[in-house]
Scaffold this motif. Sequence first.
Motif, PDB file in Angstrom:
ATOM      1  N   GLN A 283       0.871  -1.056  -0.036  1.00 34.40           N
ATOM      2  CA  GLN A 283       0.052  -0.059  -0.145  1.00 34.40           C
ATOM      3  C   GLN A 283       0.903   1.293  -0.001  1.00 34.40           C
ATOM      4  O   GLN A 283       0.682   2.251  -0.644  1.00 34.40           O
ATOM      5  CB  GLN A 283      -0.978   0.129   1.107  1.00 34.40           C
ATOM      6  CG  GLN A 283      -2.126  -1.241   1.416  1.00 34.40           C
ATOM      7  CD  GLN A 283      -2.983  -0.786   0.196  1.00 34.40           C
ATOM      8  OE1 GLN A 283      -3.679   0.235   0.118  1.00 34.40           O
ATOM      9  NE2 GLN A 283      -3.466  -1.987  -0.410  1.00 34.40           N
ATOM     10  N   VAL A 284       1.820   1.060   0.737  1.00 33.81           N
ATOM     11  CA  VAL A 284       2.692   2.394   0.754  1.00 33.81           C
ATOM     12  C   VAL A 284       3.627   2.844  -0.458  1.00 33.81           C
ATOM     13  O   VAL A 284       3.531   3.782  -1.084  1.00 33.81           O
ATOM     14  CB  VAL A 284       3.740   2.253   2.164  1.00 33.81           C
ATOM     15  CG1 VAL A 284       4.975   3.252   1.944  1.00 33.81           C
ATOM     16  CG2 VAL A 284       3.172   2.481   3.162  1.00 33.81           C
ATOM     17  N   ARG A 285       4.037   1.475  -1.072  1.00 32.02           N
ATOM     18  CA  ARG A 285       4.771   1.646  -2.034  1.00 32.02           C
ATOM     19  C   ARG A 285       3.830   2.193  -3.656  1.00 32.02           C
ATOM     20  O   ARG A 285       4.109   2.865  -4.280  1.00 32.02           O
ATOM     21  CB  ARG A 285       5.627   0.307  -2.401  1.00 32.02           C
ATOM     22  CG  ARG A 285       6.645   0.394  -1.519  1.00 32.02           C
ATOM     23  CD  ARG A 285       7.372  -0.887  -1.572  1.00 32.02           C
ATOM     24  NE  ARG A 285       8.028  -0.889  -3.242  1.00 32.02           N
ATOM     25  CZ  ARG A 285       7.659  -2.114  -3.925  1.00 32.02           C
ATOM     26  NH1 ARG A 285       7.063  -2.719  -3.818  1.00 32.02           N
ATOM     27  NH2 ARG A 285       8.290  -1.963  -4.976  1.00 32.02           N
ATOM     28  N   ALA A 286       2.397   1.719  -3.483  1.00 31.35           N
ATOM     29  CA  ALA A 286       1.959   1.988  -4.562  1.00 31.35           C
ATOM     30  C   ALA A 286       1.306   3.585  -4.255  1.00 31.35           C
ATOM     31  O   ALA A 286       1.126   4.142  -5.304  1.00 31.35           O
ATOM     32  CB  ALA A 286       0.194   1.294  -4.319  1.00 31.35           C
ATOM     33  N   ALA A 287       1.358   4.038  -3.031  1.00 31.79           N
ATOM     34  CA  ALA A 287       1.068   5.385  -2.848  1.00 31.79           C
ATOM     35  C   ALA A 287       2.352   6.314  -3.184  1.00 31.79           C
ATOM     36  O   ALA A 287       2.354   7.517  -3.106  1.00 31.79           O
ATOM     37  CB  ALA A 287       0.769   5.804  -1.531  1.00 31.79           C
ATOM     38  N   GLY A 288       3.429   5.824  -3.809  1.00 33.52           N
ATOM     39  CA  GLY A 288       4.491   6.440  -4.134  1.00 33.52           C
ATOM     40  C   GLY A 288       5.640   6.790  -3.178  1.00 33.52           C
ATOM     41  O   GLY A 288       6.635   7.583  -3.438  1.00 33.52           O
ATOM     42  N   LYS A 289       5.485   6.054  -1.932  1.00 30.37           N
ATOM     43  CA  LYS A 289       6.468   6.440  -0.777  1.00 30.37           C
ATOM     44  C   LYS A 289       7.317   5.085  -0.838  1.00 30.37           C
ATOM     45  O   LYS A 289       7.010   3.870  -1.060  1.00 30.37           O
ATOM     46  CB  LYS A 289       5.536   6.709   0.361  1.00 30.37           C
ATOM     47  CG  LYS A 289       4.634   8.059   0.350  1.00 30.37           C
ATOM     48  CD  LYS A 289       5.489   9.257  -0.283  1.00 30.37           C
ATOM     49  CE  LYS A 289       4.433  10.251  -0.169  1.00 30.37           C
ATOM     50  NZ  LYS A 289       5.345  11.656  -0.477  1.00 30.37           N
ATOM     51  N   SER A 290       8.327   5.399   0.166  1.00 32.90           N
ATOM     52  CA  SER A 290       9.231   4.365   0.287  1.00 32.90           C
ATOM     53  C   SER A 290       9.328   3.491   1.811  1.00 32.90           C
ATOM     54  O   SER A 290       8.744   4.106   2.571  1.00 32.90           O
ATOM     55  CB  SER A 290      10.758   4.996   0.020  1.00 32.90           C
ATOM     56  OG  SER A 290      10.850   5.971   0.916  1.00 32.90           O
ATOM     57  N   VAL A 291       9.815   2.396   1.693  1.00 31.70           N
ATOM     58  CA  VAL A 291      10.043   1.359   2.846  1.00 31.70           C
ATOM     59  C   VAL A 291      11.570   1.249   2.848  1.00 31.70           C
ATOM     60  O   VAL A 291      12.243   1.036   1.833  1.00 31.70           O
ATOM     61  CB  VAL A 291       9.562   0.274   2.661  1.00 31.70           C
ATOM     62  CG1 VAL A 291       9.609  -0.763   3.478  1.00 31.70           C
ATOM     63  CG2 VAL A 291       7.940   0.501   2.165  1.00 31.70           C
ATOM     64  N   PHE A 292      12.326   1.581   4.214  1.00 34.65           N
ATOM     65  CA  PHE A 292      13.823   1.585   4.068  1.00 34.65           C
ATOM     66  C   PHE A 292      14.037   0.368   5.294  1.00 34.65           C
ATOM     67  O   PHE A 292      13.214   0.247   6.033  1.00 34.65           O
ATOM     68  CB  PHE A 292      14.310   2.578   4.604  1.00 34.65           C
ATOM     69  CG  PHE A 292      14.922   3.829   3.400  1.00 34.65           C
ATOM     70  CD1 PHE A 292      16.157   4.023   3.400  1.00 34.65           C
ATOM     71  CD2 PHE A 292      14.018   4.324   2.538  1.00 34.65           C
ATOM     72  CE1 PHE A 292      16.621   4.259   2.108  1.00 34.65           C
ATOM     73  CE2 PHE A 292      14.376   5.074   1.398  1.00 34.65           C
ATOM     74  CZ  PHE A 292      15.884   4.945   1.164  1.00 34.65           C
ATOM     75  N   LEU A 293      15.224  -0.145   4.876  1.00 35.45           N
ATOM     76  CA  LEU A 293      15.771  -0.858   6.076  1.00 35.45           C
ATOM     77  C   LEU A 293      16.903  -0.082   6.797  1.00 35.45           C
ATOM     78  O   LEU A 293      17.713   0.329   6.067  1.00 35.45           O
ATOM     79  CB  LEU A 293      16.435  -2.178   5.441  1.00 35.45           C
ATOM     80  CG  LEU A 293      17.361  -3.182   6.450  1.00 35.45           C
ATOM     81  CD1 LEU A 293      16.158  -3.807   7.525  1.00 35.45           C
ATOM     82  CD2 LEU A 293      18.052  -4.012   5.577  1.00 35.45           C
ATOM     83  N   GLU A 294      16.901  -0.185   8.327  1.00 31.24           N
ATOM     84  CA  GLU A 294      17.959   0.626   8.821  1.00 31.24           C
ATOM     85  C   GLU A 294      18.684  -0.178   9.895  1.00 31.24           C
ATOM     86  O   GLU A 294      18.296  -0.597  10.854  1.00 31.24           O
ATOM     87  CB  GLU A 294      17.451   1.753   9.564  1.00 31.24           C
ATOM     88  CG  GLU A 294      18.188   2.469  10.433  1.00 31.24           C
ATOM     89  CD  GLU A 294      19.293   3.132   9.586  1.00 31.24           C
ATOM     90  OE1 GLU A 294      20.507   2.618   9.838  1.00 31.24           O
ATOM     91  OE2 GLU A 294      19.383   3.990   8.863  1.00 31.24           O
ATOM     92  N   PRO A 295      19.768  -0.837   9.292  1.00 32.88           N
ATOM     93  CA  PRO A 295      20.421  -1.765  10.029  1.00 32.88           C
ATOM     94  C   PRO A 295      21.236  -1.350  10.940  1.00 32.88           C
ATOM     95  O   PRO A 295      21.636  -2.359  11.950  1.00 32.88           O
ATOM     96  CB  PRO A 295      21.528  -2.228   8.975  1.00 32.88           C
ATOM     97  CG  PRO A 295      21.694  -1.365   7.878  1.00 32.88           C
ATOM     98  CD  PRO A 295      20.469  -0.802   7.940  1.00 32.88           C
ATOM     99  N   THR A 296      21.459   0.189  11.412  1.00 30.18           N
ATOM    100  CA  THR A 296      21.969   0.375  12.716  1.00 30.18           C
ATOM    101  C   THR A 296      20.975   0.373  13.990  1.00 30.18           C
ATOM    102  O   THR A 296      21.404   0.409  14.972  1.00 30.18           O
ATOM    103  CB  THR A 296      22.299   1.860  12.681  1.00 30.18           C
ATOM    104  OG1 THR A 296      21.206   2.836  12.361  1.00 30.18           O
ATOM    105  CG2 THR A 296      23.565   2.125  11.669  1.00 30.18           C
ATOM    106  N   ALA A 297      19.768  -0.091  13.472  1.00 31.16           N
ATOM    107  CA  ALA A 297      18.810  -0.328  14.745  1.00 31.16           C
ATOM    108  C   ALA A 297      18.235  -1.986  14.555  1.00 31.16           C
ATOM    109  O   ALA A 297      18.516  -2.685  13.456  1.00 31.16           O
ATOM    110  CB  ALA A 297      17.193   0.277  14.270  1.00 31.16           C
ATOM    111  N   ALA A 298      18.370  -2.739  15.822  1.00 30.96           N
ATOM    112  CA  ALA A 298      18.348  -4.128  15.716  1.00 30.96           C
ATOM    113  C   ALA A 298      17.137  -4.216  16.849  1.00 30.96           C
ATOM    114  O   ALA A 298      17.198  -3.685  17.675  1.00 30.96           O
ATOM    115  CB  ALA A 298      19.467  -4.838  15.937  1.00 30.96           C
TER     116      ALA A 298
END
Length: 298
Positions: A209-224
Amino acid sequence: MSTHARATIGFVPREAFSQTKRSLETIYARTKGPFELVCIDGGSPPIVKQYLEQASREKGFVLLRADDYLVPNQARNLVLDHVNTEYVVFVDNDVLVAPGWLDALVRCADETGAWVVGPLYFESEPECTRLHMAGGICHIVQFPDGSRSLVEKHYHAHVKLASLEVELSRRETELIEFHTLLVSMQAFDKLGPLDPNLSLSEHADLCLQVRAAGKSVFLEPTAAVTYLPPMLGNRSDSKYFQFRWSEEWAERSIARLQEKYQLSEADPEMVGLRGWVNHHRSRMPSNRWWLPKIMRRG
């Protein structure tokens, strides 16, 4: 709770209750920045209920109690009504966060404009040793005959971090999971609440749904964070676990995904979901005497 907090932690039940106290206290011990916290208690046993009531008084977080069991998206939607910050960060009640986790997620969202940010997900103890997933693939494929299939793949699943041959760095991805997950409240303003009819692949649904709205999903590996599997033999855990992963909820979720994304009846991903649920449910033996009639067999 600080008025300067930029994120509200939504602490929700996932599949068990026995790690609730440890998980919540780890959040408070390992989170430096100011935050709000809303805890949803969906039918926990008396000892957990009493602990959460006392902790709410001592720490000042919002506690909402439902006497019935909830699937996670139902609980997460209850959190949304109490969020007054820029971000909401859903944390399951069977997760141990690592120090610095929240600041890292917020920083990534600030710097990238992502609507959704996930950490590195680990599984089982010792903490932060064996990966559960580190981003992944999630999209719909349409074949020449017009049939449609969901493609979902988790990167580096069940691999020890020490043996990984690639360096994990911040990057855009198609998939993260709800074990711990930051979402910009702008996403809910645009998309509405999470789908309450999903108890499977709800993470995939949000990412799509987020990507269909033209927005991004990110992985942040400094968080665990580290997901702790359920404790076998715990009666209260068994009851909720069997509800959470019931055949009834699985079929409801699959039907909803097929309707929402026009997926083929023979979609291999849906076949795989059924198999995964059956396997996962078998890890926690049921106590047949308490099961609702609709869930009994034989």
